[in-house]
Enzyme design. Structure first.
Site, PDB file in Angstrom:
ATOM      1  CG  MET A   1      -1.873  -1.220   1.254  1.00 34.09           C
ATOM      2  SD  MET A   1      -2.876  -1.423  -0.239  1.00 34.09           S
ATOM      3  CE  MET A   1      -4.099  -0.158   0.041  1.00 34.09           C
ATOM      4  NE  ARG A   2       4.631   4.234   1.825  1.00 34.40           N
ATOM      5  CZ  ARG A   2       4.303   5.389   2.394  1.00 34.40           C
ATOM      6  NH1 ARG A   2       3.207   5.479   3.140  1.00 34.40           N
ATOM      7  NH2 ARG A   2       5.036   6.463   2.212  1.00 34.40           N
TER       8      ARG A   2
ATOM      9  CG  HIS B   1      -6.501  -1.800  -8.679  1.00 36.75           C
ATOM     10  ND1 HIS B   1      -6.148  -0.967  -7.626  1.00 36.75           N
ATOM     11  CD2 HIS B   1      -7.672  -1.316  -9.151  1.00 36.75           C
ATOM     12  CE1 HIS B   1      -7.075  -0.031  -7.487  1.00 36.75           C
ATOM     13  NE2 HIS B   1      -8.005  -0.220  -8.404  1.00 36.75           N
TER      14      HIS B   1
ATOM     15  CD  GLU C   1      -1.747   7.307 -16.032  1.00 37.12           C
ATOM     16  OE1 GLU C   1      -2.847   7.831 -15.979  1.00 37.12           O
ATOM     17  OE2 GLU C   1      -1.206   6.957 -17.091  1.00 37.12           O
TER      18      GLU C   1
HETATM   19  C1  GRF Z   1      -6.339  -6.937  -1.899  1.00 31.39           C
HETATM   20  O1  GRF Z   1      -7.707  -6.715  -2.129  1.00 31.39           O
HETATM   21  C2  GRF Z   1      -5.532  -6.228  -2.942  1.00 31.39           C
HETATM   22  O2  GRF Z   1      -6.084  -6.299  -4.220  1.00 31.39           O
HETATM   23  C3  GRF Z   1      -5.592  -4.830  -2.411  1.00 31.39           C
HETATM   24  O3  GRF Z   1      -5.420  -4.973  -1.018  1.00 31.39           O
HETATM   25  C4  GRF Z   1      -5.872  -6.245  -0.625  1.00 31.39           C
HETATM   26  C5  GRF Z   1      -4.714  -6.947   0.045  1.00 31.39           C
HETATM   27  O4  GRF Z   1      -5.073  -8.130   0.639  1.00 31.39           O
HETATM   28  N1  GRF Z   1      -4.656  -3.955  -3.038  1.00 31.39           N
HETATM   29  P1  GRF Z   1      -3.952  -9.155   1.146  1.00 31.39           P
HETATM   30  O5  GRF Z   1      -2.918  -8.383   1.933  1.00 31.39           O
HETATM   31  O6  GRF Z   1      -3.362  -9.823  -0.059  1.00 31.39           O
HETATM   32  O7  GRF Z   1      -4.699 -10.100   2.025  1.00 31.39           O
END
Ligand code: GRF
Length: 198
Positions: free
Chosen positions: A94-95, A113, A147
């Site tokens: 998440m970065r 995604h 992007e």
């Molecule tokens: C997933 O839905 C992924 O697509 C999104 O964040 C979630 C991560 O879940 N970016 P995990 O850490 O793989 O359980």
């Protein structure tokens, strides 16, 4: 052997699905590939314990220790590069990565995604799909470019949006598909010899 490095921030359920697929489908024999390391930007990421339980190297590069995105990405790249990866897999990482990081791994950096890109890049995809009145939602595996949530699409899966769905129920239905799609897309990438010469 082609090394795969997986980057996570949280629970790591996608990472676990990939690790299990690699074991079950014998990626080492079939593709000459292995999950070499799981790296997190958060020490508390639950996925780290899962990776360790599978005998996989883990590392933490806490983004909070760095003043700038560039400094963080440089430290992250140093760890990632120590595994000479053929493929770097973002799995709930998440970065936002800097162009420097993305370009360094051009052609060997993939992301998952939880929407049918190019619809709904960014956060809160499930809520936005419900609010837009979408009848279907889904998930996309794509190559990472500079992007955010763009780049060539490698695979997609579609799920229905049901009339009484909340963001949480839709997320659960999409996540189940993520766990099937991501390992399949990576195996496809590994068997596509036009992508690599090893
Ligand atoms: C997933 O839905 C992924 O697509 C999104 O964040 C979630 C991560 O879940 N970016 P995990 O850490 O793989 O359980």
């Amino acid at each position: 052997m082609k090394n795969i490095v997986i980057l996570i921030s949280g629970g790591g359920s996608n990472m676990e699905a990939i690790v299990r697929a690699a074991e079950r489908d014998r990626w080492a024999e079939r593709h000459g590939a292995r999950i070499a390391a799981v790296v997190s930007n958060k020490a508390e990421a639950g996925g780290l314990a899962i990776a360790k339980a599978h005998g996989i190297d883990t590392a933490v590069v806490p983004h909070k220790d760095f003043a700038t995105r560039e400094a963080f990405d440089e430290a992250l790249a140093k760890v990632v590069d120590s595994y000479a990866p053929a493929l770097v897999v973002l799995a709930g990482f998440m970065r936002i990565l800097t162009p420097g990081f993305v370009n360094r791994y051009a052609g060997r950096l993939v992301n998952i995604h939880p929407s049918l890109l190019p619809a709904f890049p960014g956060l809160h995809t499930h809520q936005r799909a419900i609010e837009a009145g979408c009848k279907v939602a889904g998930v996309t595996v794509h190559q990472v470019t500079t992007e955010l949530d763009h780049g060539p699409i490698l695979a997609q899966a579609v799920v229905p949006v049901l009339p009484d769905d909340t963001a949480a129920t839709l997320a659960g239905r999409v996540l189940a598909q993520e766990h099937l799609l991501y390992p399949r897309a990576i195996a496809g990438w590994l068997s596509d010899t036009s992508r690599h010469n090893e």
